[in-house]
Design an enzyme around this catalytic site. Sequence first.
Site, PDB file in Angstrom:
ATOM      1  N   ARG A  95       0.855  -1.180   0.000  1.00  0.00           N
ATOM      2  CA  ARG A  95       0.000   0.000   0.000  1.00  0.00           C
ATOM      3  C   ARG A  95       0.897   1.238   0.000  1.00  0.00           C
ATOM      4  O   ARG A  95       1.949   1.245   0.636  1.00  0.00           O
ATOM      5  CB  ARG A  95      -0.932   0.018   1.226  1.00  0.00           C
ATOM      6  CG  ARG A  95      -2.094  -0.960   1.139  1.00  0.00           C
ATOM      7  CD  ARG A  95      -3.105  -0.527   0.094  1.00  0.00           C
ATOM      8  NE  ARG A  95      -4.310  -1.362   0.079  1.00  0.00           N
ATOM      9  CZ  ARG A  95      -4.484  -2.409  -0.703  1.00  0.00           C
ATOM     10  NH1 ARG A  95      -3.493  -2.779  -1.517  1.00  0.00           N
ATOM     11  NH2 ARG A  95      -5.614  -3.091  -0.687  1.00  0.00           N
ATOM     12  N   GLU A 129      -3.266   8.019  -4.082  1.00  0.00           N
ATOM     13  CA  GLU A 129      -3.799   7.576  -5.380  1.00  0.00           C
ATOM     14  C   GLU A 129      -5.108   8.277  -5.712  1.00  0.00           C
ATOM     15  O   GLU A 129      -5.914   8.545  -4.815  1.00  0.00           O
ATOM     16  CB  GLU A 129      -4.029   6.063  -5.343  1.00  0.00           C
ATOM     17  CG  GLU A 129      -2.763   5.267  -5.200  1.00  0.00           C
ATOM     18  CD  GLU A 129      -3.022   3.763  -5.154  1.00  0.00           C
ATOM     19  OE1 GLU A 129      -4.162   3.341  -5.447  1.00  0.00           O
ATOM     20  OE2 GLU A 129      -2.090   3.020  -4.836  1.00  0.00           O
ATOM     21  N   HIS A 161      -1.655   0.773  -9.970  1.00  0.00           N
ATOM     22  CA  HIS A 161      -2.317  -0.096  -8.988  1.00  0.00           C
ATOM     23  C   HIS A 161      -3.114  -1.203  -9.697  1.00  0.00           C
ATOM     24  O   HIS A 161      -4.312  -1.357  -9.490  1.00  0.00           O
ATOM     25  CB  HIS A 161      -3.251   0.713  -8.077  1.00  0.00           C
ATOM     26  CG  HIS A 161      -3.563   0.002  -6.787  1.00  0.00           C
ATOM     27  ND1 HIS A 161      -3.897   0.646  -5.629  1.00  0.00           N
ATOM     28  CD2 HIS A 161      -3.604  -1.331  -6.477  1.00  0.00           C
ATOM     29  CE1 HIS A 161      -4.131  -0.233  -4.658  1.00  0.00           C
ATOM     30  NE2 HIS A 161      -3.953  -1.441  -5.149  1.00  0.00           N
TER      31      HIS A 161
END
Length: 346
Positions: free
Chosen positions: A262, A291, A309
Amino acid sequence: MGQEINPQNNHYDHHLNGEGPPLPGGDLPELLVLRPGLLFRVFEQEFLAKFNVLKAFESPLPLEKFLLERAQSVKAILCEAIVTRITAELLRQLPAVELVVADGTGVNHIDLAECRRRGIAVTNTGDVFSEDTADYGVGLLINVMRKISGGDSFVRGGVWPVNSEFPLGFKLRGKRVGIVGLGNIGTKLAKRLEAFGCKVSYNSRTKKSSVNYDFYPTARDLASHSDVLIICCSLTEKTRHIINDDVITALGKDGILINIGRGPIIDEKVLVKHLVEGTLAGAAMDVYENEPRVPPELFGLGNVVLSPHRGAFTEEAFIDAFKIVNGNLDAFFSNSPLITPVSTNE
């Protein structure tokens, strides 16, 4: 290869093995979707066939008013992890909620303490993304070490006929690879790296008796004994910014950092500083601290590989994830045991 997963072009019915029809009892059960994740967009028609989907993201009403007027009786929420946050404040506006269904593995976007206090069950997609994420981690590592993306740009940009001197990459075999987080993904990644002849070591919450890799009690200790550091751990308050200036400095100017965990696990400002100043040899990132915003300083760096991602997402895993999400919802609305419950204990 199969058909690309595309929200505008979903033809996966033949893969779903006849997922169950709408549940009996007349009206379809309500399912709240605050924002549509990729899983919902791809399989929207399947969700609509089985549930009365309350699409908060399509309503002209402010969210608070939408929840007050439309969602007071809703018992289940389907949530994605990129933007949606299931906070205590949000849950207080949903007095009937009994289930939060995450469309991925991570649940750091869900207030588990509040769910525990309220008796709200939480599910995720279990282990379906681990194999593909481990593959992706190896791919990012090879990419940054052998400069594959850079080579692609070198050829496409027409530079090769003019200047044949493309910089050399680095050999993978024999490298000391430290893995932060030896869970499902980390363990699968370690096995793949062993096949490449890498020396694997790790840092985790506890030492694993089931493996023979060297264990280091802190991320800094691990970094100081590694050529490459790969982040695989989950995001918690304890792991937020665990990869800080001390850790990156310990990894050294010849070190390479990979993140498939993450984004906030790494102090992104510190990482950017080291890359820009040349005190870190390279990095490959699939996740970011804010993000979908990525630090623009990284765009011009040839020693950095950037990915949006998508490390966990393959056609096959996506279909399996839908089956698990759908199965958990079916189980909940038929008062059966959940398939992949998440512990809400801290």
